[in-house]
Motif scaffolding. Structure first.
Motif, PDB file in Angstrom:
ATOM      1  N   THR A  11      29.990 -38.423   0.202  1.00  0.00           N
ATOM      2  CA  THR A  11      31.377 -38.480   0.660  1.00  0.00           C
ATOM      3  C   THR A  11      32.025 -37.097   0.639  1.00  0.00           C
ATOM      4  OG1 THR A  11      32.137 -39.080  -1.560  1.00  0.00           O
ATOM      5  CG2 THR A  11      31.735 -40.891  -0.005  1.00  0.00           C
ATOM      6  N   SER A  12      31.632 -36.283  -0.305  1.00  0.00           N
ATOM      7  CA  SER A  12      32.213 -34.936  -0.401  1.00  0.00           C
ATOM      8  C   SER A  12      31.786 -34.030   0.753  1.00  0.00           C
ATOM      9  CB  SER A  12      31.841 -34.294  -1.741  1.00  0.00           C
ATOM     10  OG  SER A  12      30.432 -34.226  -1.878  1.00  0.00           O
ATOM     11  N   ASP A  13      30.823 -34.466   1.582  1.00  0.00           N
ATOM     12  CA  ASP A  13      30.343 -33.667   2.715  1.00  0.00           C
ATOM     13  C   ASP A  13      31.123 -33.931   4.007  1.00  0.00           C
ATOM     14  OD1 ASP A  13      28.205 -32.534   1.228  1.00  0.00           O
ATOM     15  OD2 ASP A  13      26.978 -34.324   1.627  1.00  0.00           O
ATOM     16  N   VAL A  14      31.944 -34.964   4.045  1.00  0.00           N
ATOM     17  CA  VAL A  14      32.595 -35.357   5.297  1.00  0.00           C
ATOM     18  C   VAL A  14      33.445 -34.226   5.868  1.00  0.00           C
ATOM     19  CG1 VAL A  14      34.289 -36.924   6.342  1.00  0.00           C
ATOM     20  CG2 VAL A  14      32.437 -37.836   4.927  1.00  0.00           C
ATOM     21  N   LYS A  15      34.212 -33.539   5.041  1.00  0.00           N
ATOM     22  CA  LYS A  15      35.031 -32.432   5.541  1.00  0.00           C
ATOM     23  C   LYS A  15      34.138 -31.368   6.183  1.00  0.00           C
ATOM     24  CE  LYS A  15      38.375 -28.846   4.361  1.00  0.00           C
ATOM     25  NZ  LYS A  15      37.799 -27.954   5.345  1.00  0.00           N
ATOM     26  N   SER A  16      33.041 -31.025   5.542  1.00  0.00           N
ATOM     27  CA  SER A  16      32.127 -30.018   6.086  1.00  0.00           C
ATOM     28  C   SER A  16      31.473 -30.488   7.383  1.00  0.00           C
ATOM     29  CB  SER A  16      31.043 -29.672   5.062  1.00  0.00           C
ATOM     30  OG  SER A  16      31.615 -29.107   3.907  1.00  0.00           O
ATOM     31  N   ILE A  17      31.125 -31.759   7.453  1.00  0.00           N
ATOM     32  CA  ILE A  17      30.541 -32.304   8.678  1.00  0.00           C
ATOM     33  C   ILE A  17      31.548 -32.184   9.816  1.00  0.00           C
ATOM     34  CG2 ILE A  17      29.774 -34.437   9.818  1.00  0.00           C
ATOM     35  CD1 ILE A  17      28.540 -35.241   7.065  1.00  0.00           C
ATOM     36  N   ARG A  18      32.779 -32.561   9.552  1.00  0.00           N
ATOM     37  CA  ARG A  18      33.821 -32.467  10.579  1.00  0.00           C
ATOM     38  C   ARG A  18      34.055 -31.012  10.991  1.00  0.00           C
ATOM     39  NH1 ARG A  18      39.046 -35.272   9.927  1.00  0.00           N
ATOM     40  NH2 ARG A  18      38.896 -35.508  12.179  1.00  0.00           N
ATOM     41  N   ASP A  19      33.969 -30.085  10.028  1.00  0.00           N
ATOM     42  CA  ASP A  19      34.132 -28.661  10.349  1.00  0.00           C
ATOM     43  C   ASP A  19      32.991 -28.160  11.234  1.00  0.00           C
ATOM     44  OD1 ASP A  19      36.484 -28.583   8.872  1.00  0.00           O
ATOM     45  OD2 ASP A  19      35.555 -27.636   7.112  1.00  0.00           O
ATOM     46  N   ALA A  25      32.858 -30.014  19.507  1.00  0.00           N
ATOM     47  CA  ALA A  25      33.707 -30.966  20.230  1.00  0.00           C
ATOM     48  C   ALA A  25      34.675 -30.222  21.144  1.00  0.00           C
ATOM     49  CB  ALA A  25      34.465 -31.847  19.243  1.00  0.00           C
ATOM     50  N   GLU A  26      35.207 -29.106  20.665  1.00  0.00           N
ATOM     51  CA  GLU A  26      36.118 -28.313  21.501  1.00  0.00           C
ATOM     52  C   GLU A  26      35.426 -27.798  22.751  1.00  0.00           C
ATOM     53  OE1 GLU A  26      37.583 -25.410  18.727  1.00  0.00           O
ATOM     54  OE2 GLU A  26      38.902 -26.868  17.744  1.00  0.00           O
ATOM     55  N   ARG A  72      22.393 -39.084  16.150  1.00  0.00           N
ATOM     56  CA  ARG A  72      23.797 -38.795  16.431  1.00  0.00           C
ATOM     57  C   ARG A  72      24.262 -37.575  15.661  1.00  0.00           C
ATOM     58  NH1 ARG A  72      26.948 -44.627  16.267  1.00  0.00           N
ATOM     59  NH2 ARG A  72      26.031 -45.426  18.181  1.00  0.00           N
ATOM     60  N   THR A  73      25.183 -36.861  16.267  1.00  0.00           N
ATOM     61  CA  THR A  73      25.922 -35.784  15.594  1.00  0.00           C
ATOM     62  C   THR A  73      24.978 -34.772  14.946  1.00  0.00           C
ATOM     63  OG1 THR A  73      27.538 -37.528  15.104  1.00  0.00           O
ATOM     64  CG2 THR A  73      28.001 -35.350  14.219  1.00  0.00           C
ATOM     65  N   LEU A  74      23.926 -34.388  15.647  1.00  0.00           N
ATOM     66  CA  LEU A  74      23.028 -33.351  15.154  1.00  0.00           C
ATOM     67  C   LEU A  74      23.677 -32.010  15.461  1.00  0.00           C
ATOM     68  CD1 LEU A  74      20.298 -32.789  13.816  1.00  0.00           C
ATOM     69  CD2 LEU A  74      19.292 -32.708  16.099  1.00  0.00           C
ATOM     70  N   ALA A  75      24.067 -31.304  14.413  1.00  0.00           N
ATOM     71  CA  ALA A  75      24.799 -30.043  14.569  1.00  0.00           C
ATOM     72  C   ALA A  75      24.362 -29.044  13.516  1.00  0.00           C
ATOM     73  CB  ALA A  75      26.303 -30.299  14.441  1.00  0.00           C
ATOM     74  N   ASN A 157      34.369 -41.267  29.491  1.00  0.00           N
ATOM     75  CA  ASN A 157      34.240 -40.520  28.242  1.00  0.00           C
ATOM     76  C   ASN A 157      32.928 -39.752  28.119  1.00  0.00           C
ATOM     77  OD1 ASN A 157      36.699 -41.561  27.375  1.00  0.00           O
ATOM     78  ND2 ASN A 157      35.722 -43.424  26.655  1.00  0.00           N
ATOM     79  N   THR A 158      32.018 -39.933  29.042  1.00  0.00           N
ATOM     80  CA  THR A 158      30.731 -39.270  28.899  1.00  0.00           C
ATOM     81  C   THR A 158      30.894 -37.767  29.059  1.00  0.00           C
ATOM     82  OG1 THR A 158      30.215 -39.560  31.226  1.00  0.00           O
ATOM     83  CG2 THR A 158      29.374 -41.251  29.704  1.00  0.00           C
ATOM     84  N   LEU A 159      30.045 -37.050  28.384  1.00  0.00           N
ATOM     85  CA  LEU A 159      30.096 -35.596  28.402  1.00  0.00           C
ATOM     86  C   LEU A 159      29.199 -35.009  29.483  1.00  0.00           C
ATOM     87  CD1 LEU A 159      29.885 -35.055  24.541  1.00  0.00           C
ATOM     88  CD2 LEU A 159      31.919 -34.907  25.971  1.00  0.00           C
ATOM     89  N   GLY A 160      28.430 -35.837  30.160  1.00  0.00           N
ATOM     90  CA  GLY A 160      27.502 -35.333  31.164  1.00  0.00           C
ATOM     91  C   GLY A 160      26.195 -34.887  30.561  1.00  0.00           C
ATOM     92  N   ASN A 161      25.862 -35.421  29.399  1.00  0.00           N
ATOM     93  CA  ASN A 161      24.646 -35.023  28.712  1.00  0.00           C
ATOM     94  C   ASN A 161      23.440 -35.813  29.208  1.00  0.00           C
ATOM     95  OD1 ASN A 161      25.582 -37.380  27.555  1.00  0.00           O
ATOM     96  ND2 ASN A 161      26.064 -36.446  25.604  1.00  0.00           N
ATOM     97  N   THR A 162      22.278 -35.493  28.684  1.00  0.00           N
ATOM     98  CA  THR A 162      21.016 -36.064  29.129  1.00  0.00           C
ATOM     99  C   THR A 162      20.515 -37.084  28.122  1.00  0.00           C
ATOM    100  OG1 THR A 162      20.458 -33.996  30.243  1.00  0.00           O
ATOM    101  CG2 THR A 162      18.624 -35.477  29.752  1.00  0.00           C
ATOM    102  N   ARG A 163      20.049 -38.224  28.607  1.00  0.00           N
ATOM    103  CA  ARG A 163      19.449 -39.239  27.744  1.00  0.00           C
ATOM    104  C   ARG A 163      17.979 -38.881  27.555  1.00  0.00           C
ATOM    105  NH1 ARG A 163      23.411 -41.579  30.477  1.00  0.00           N
ATOM    106  NH2 ARG A 163      24.656 -43.178  29.488  1.00  0.00           N
TER     107      ARG A 163
END
Length: 168
Positions: A11-19, A25-26, A72-75, A157-163
């Motif tokens: 749970t303490s990682d959520v802020k870092s994940i969002r950062d 996302a921008e 999902r959300t591989l960053a 809402n799609t970003l135009g990404n590839t499946r």
């Protein structure tokens, strides 16, 4: 570069994940989610942290059906790209998929070359599930499932990404 480790998210990682996700996302590479979405799905996530305990990467595995899951959300933090962080996280997620009994993993991505290097291929067709499973998945309220099924309601809402998909 210093070394890094991959571990389950806390749970303490959520802020870092969002950062980590915010600048992507921008630039319309990833979708930004509310904090509550990360907390609700935290058990799906792994993070990479450097030797000083800083979160430098993240990724989640969302099981959709008996034999299919989504990465999902591989960053990865910009300063750590090209140092194996994304690869290590993806490999951990694929191990997790195998342990859960999933035989196919897909993703929606702009990083086609990265996923090709890691055993994924571009989906030639979107009927990756049989009609019976498709009708079951239609009952899901998860937007990622709707994206996977290529439903018209998520088209704006799609970003135009590839499946892409991999099998094991």
């Amino acid at each position: 570069m210093n070394s890094f480790t991959v571990r389950r998210a806390k749970t303490s990682d959520v802020k870092s994940i969002r950062d980590l996700v915010r600048p992507l996302a921008e630039n319309r590479v990833l979708l930004e989610k509310e904090a509550v979405a990360y907390y609700e799905n935290l058990q799906e996530f792994f993070v990479a942290e450097d030797s000083e305990g800083n979160v430098i990467g993240c990724g989640g595995l969302h099981v959709m059906w008996e034999d299919i899951a989504e990465v999902r959300t591989l960053a990865t933090d910009a300063g750590w790209r090209g140092h194996g962080v994304g690869h290590s996280l993806l490999q951990k997620l694929l191990v997790e998929a195998r342990e859960l009994g999933v035989s196919r993993v897909f993703c929606l991505t702009f990083e086609v070359d990265f996923f090709l290097r890691n055993g994924f291929s571009v989906m030639a067709e979107q009927s990756a599930v049989d009609p019976e499973v498709y009708s079951e998945l239609l009952r899901s309220t998860d937007e990622g499932v709707a994206e996977f099924l290529d439903l018209a309601r998520v088209k704006p809402n799609t970003l135009g990404n590839t499946r892409m998909i991999t099998h094991f």
